[in-house]
Design a protein around this motif. Structure first.
Motif, mmCIF file in Angstrom:
data_model
loop_
_atom_site.group_PDB
_atom_site.id
_atom_site.type_symbol
_atom_site.label_atom_id
_atom_site.label_comp_id
_atom_site.label_asym_id
_atom_site.label_seq_id
_atom_site.Cartn_x
_atom_site.Cartn_y
_atom_site.Cartn_z
ATOM 1 N N ILE A 52 33.819 55.259 33.889
ATOM 2 C CA ILE A 52 34.931 55.295 32.933
ATOM 3 C C ILE A 52 36.218 54.834 33.605
ATOM 4 O O ILE A 52 36.954 53.995 33.070
ATOM 5 C CB ILE A 52 35.109 56.712 32.357
ATOM 6 N N PHE A 53 36.498 55.393 34.784
ATOM 7 C CA PHE A 53 37.760 55.105 35.452
ATOM 8 C C PHE A 53 37.891 53.640 35.854
ATOM 9 O O PHE A 53 38.964 53.044 35.673
ATOM 10 C CB PHE A 53 37.906 55.994 36.697
ATOM 11 N N ALA A 54 36.836 53.064 36.409
ATOM 12 C CA ALA A 54 36.931 51.688 36.898
ATOM 13 C C ALA A 54 37.264 50.689 35.786
ATOM 14 O O ALA A 54 38.196 49.884 35.932
ATOM 15 C CB ALA A 54 35.643 51.292 37.628
ATOM 16 N N PRO A 55 36.547 50.688 34.638
ATOM 17 C CA PRO A 55 36.907 49.748 33.573
ATOM 18 C C PRO A 55 38.308 49.985 33.020
ATOM 19 O O PRO A 55 39.028 49.025 32.720
ATOM 20 C CB PRO A 55 35.836 50.001 32.504
ATOM 21 N N VAL A 56 38.694 51.273 32.867
ATOM 22 C CA VAL A 56 40.047 51.559 32.388
ATOM 23 C C VAL A 56 41.068 50.994 33.362
ATOM 24 O O VAL A 56 42.090 50.412 32.967
ATOM 25 C CB VAL A 56 40.255 53.072 32.211
ATOM 26 N N GLY A 57 40.805 51.166 34.657
ATOM 27 C CA GLY A 57 41.713 50.622 35.668
ATOM 28 C C GLY A 57 41.826 49.116 35.600
ATOM 29 O O GLY A 57 42.923 48.557 35.705
ATOM 30 N N VAL A 58 40.695 48.442 35.414
ATOM 31 C CA VAL A 58 40.704 46.980 35.308
ATOM 32 C C VAL A 58 41.505 46.541 34.080
ATOM 33 O O VAL A 58 42.286 45.582 34.141
ATOM 34 C CB VAL A 58 39.264 46.439 35.241
ATOM 35 N N ILE A 59 41.319 47.241 32.961
ATOM 36 C CA ILE A 59 42.068 46.905 31.747
ATOM 37 C C ILE A 59 43.567 47.061 31.991
ATOM 38 O O ILE A 59 44.377 46.215 31.584
ATOM 39 C CB ILE A 59 41.612 47.795 30.568
ATOM 40 N N LEU A 60 43.952 48.151 32.645
ATOM 41 C CA LEU A 60 45.367 48.376 32.942
ATOM 42 C C LEU A 60 45.922 47.284 33.854
ATOM 43 O O LEU A 60 47.065 46.833 33.684
ATOM 44 C CB LEU A 60 45.552 49.744 33.593
ATOM 45 N N LEU A 61 45.129 46.832 34.815
ATOM 46 C CA LEU A 61 45.582 45.755 35.699
ATOM 47 C C LEU A 61 45.745 44.444 34.936
ATOM 48 O O LEU A 61 46.664 43.667 35.212
ATOM 49 C CB LEU A 61 44.595 45.585 36.858
ATOM 50 N N VAL A 62 44.836 44.202 33.990
ATOM 51 C CA VAL A 62 44.965 42.997 33.154
ATOM 52 C C VAL A 62 46.233 43.070 32.312
ATOM 53 O O VAL A 62 46.974 42.083 32.184
ATOM 54 C CB VAL A 62 43.714 42.834 32.255
ATOM 55 N N VAL A 63 46.496 44.254 31.738
ATOM 56 C CA VAL A 63 47.725 44.436 30.960
ATOM 57 C C VAL A 63 48.947 44.224 31.843
ATOM 58 O O VAL A 63 49.927 43.580 31.441
ATOM 59 C CB VAL A 63 47.757 45.845 30.326
ATOM 60 N N CYS A 64 48.901 44.780 33.053
ATOM 61 C CA CYS A 64 50.007 44.596 34.001
ATOM 62 C C CYS A 64 50.239 43.116 34.288
ATOM 63 O O CYS A 64 51.384 42.647 34.295
ATOM 64 C CB CYS A 64 49.702 45.347 35.300
ATOM 65 N N ALA A 65 49.153 42.374 34.523
ATOM 66 C CA ALA A 65 49.277 40.942 34.810
ATOM 67 C C ALA A 65 49.875 40.199 33.621
ATOM 68 O O ALA A 65 50.752 39.334 33.783
ATOM 69 C CB ALA A 65 47.913 40.357 35.170
ATOM 70 N N ALA A 66 49.425 40.549 32.411
ATOM 71 C CA ALA A 66 49.943 39.888 31.208
ATOM 72 C C ALA A 66 51.428 40.183 31.024
ATOM 73 O O ALA A 66 52.222 39.277 30.708
ATOM 74 C CB ALA A 66 49.150 40.338 29.983
#
Length: 238
Positions: free
Chosen positions: A12-26
């Motif tokens: 759960i944590f890893a995909p949520v973290g990746v999504i947050l990093l993508v949002v940060c990059a955007a």
């Protein structure tokens, strides 16, 4: 049991973290592009909009300034800042405004909070969530790899059961899991090792009552660290 929890939580944590990093990059890309093409001007705070924020029974007020400015062709634009502060802005104060040249209504205050707070928060959360998830998953996979090696190459020994106890350092669903502690003395070298089982959901005492020993698979080169207690051999399942 804990191993399954680690995989679930890590998954759960890893995909949520990746999504947050993508949002940060955007958000970062959008901010950089906007600042690179935006027109800078000076605006005036003409009003303040308070917002009451309540959480856990306590409330705080943040203030968002309403700012007016003029474009190079003289058009007056009024907008409300997206970010708020704990201190009330002074009406009439001058502020720096950045606006899109082809869309003057798209304007933002030139401040750290306005541009970088959201990327910073999502980035930090993304790093934390991804890191926790990765550590949990990698730790569990390493344990699986170790157990597979022990199943094939490990040496089976009998260790003396010392006690059954609750692991007070871990709490799962509000309950401390159980574990079995066993001791072993290497008959060849006289070396001593203490083995601790994995965390168990239920108290295994009824399964091992009357038993003095439990079988353990060990790596003879490092029995104190590389081992697996064979609780399933006595009907104990995590």
């Amino acid at each position: 049991m804990v191993g399954k929890v680690m995989i679930i939580v890590g998954g759960i944590f890893a995909p949520v973290g990746v999504i947050l990093l993508v949002v940060c990059a955007a958000l970062t890309i959008n901010t950089v592009q906007f600042r690179a093409s935006a027109v800078s001007t000076t605006g005036t705070v003409v009003d303040v909009r308070p917002r009451l924020n309540c959480s856990d029974g306590s409330c705080t007020t943040t203030y968002r300034p309403v700012v007016a400015y003029r474009t190079p062709d003289g058009a007056k634009i009024i907008f409300t800042s997206d970010s708020g502060t704990n201190s009330r802005p002074q009406v009439g104060s001058r502020v720096t405004v950045l606006f899109a040249e082809n869309d003057p209504g798209h304007a933002r205050l030139d401040s750290f909070t306005e541009f970088w707070l959201a990327p910073l928060i999502t980035g930090l959360l993304g790093i934390v969530f991804t890191g926790i998830g990765a550590v949990l998953i990698i730790t569990r996979l390493r344990r699986r790899s170790r157990d597979a090696w022990l199943d094939t190459h490990g040496t089976r020994i009998s260790a003396e059961i010392v006690r059954v106890e609750q692991n007070r350092s871990v709490r799962i669903n509000g309950v401390h899991p159980w574990r079995v502690i066993a001791d072993w003395v290497d008959p060849a070298s006289g070396g001593h090792a203490t083995f601790t089982s994995g965390d168990l959901r239920h108290n295994p005492s009824d399964r091992i009552t009357g038993r003095r020993t439990i079988e353990v698979l060990i790596d003879p080169a490092d029995p104190g660290r590389r081992y697996r207690m064979l609780l399933e051999s006595v009907g104990v399942i995590g």
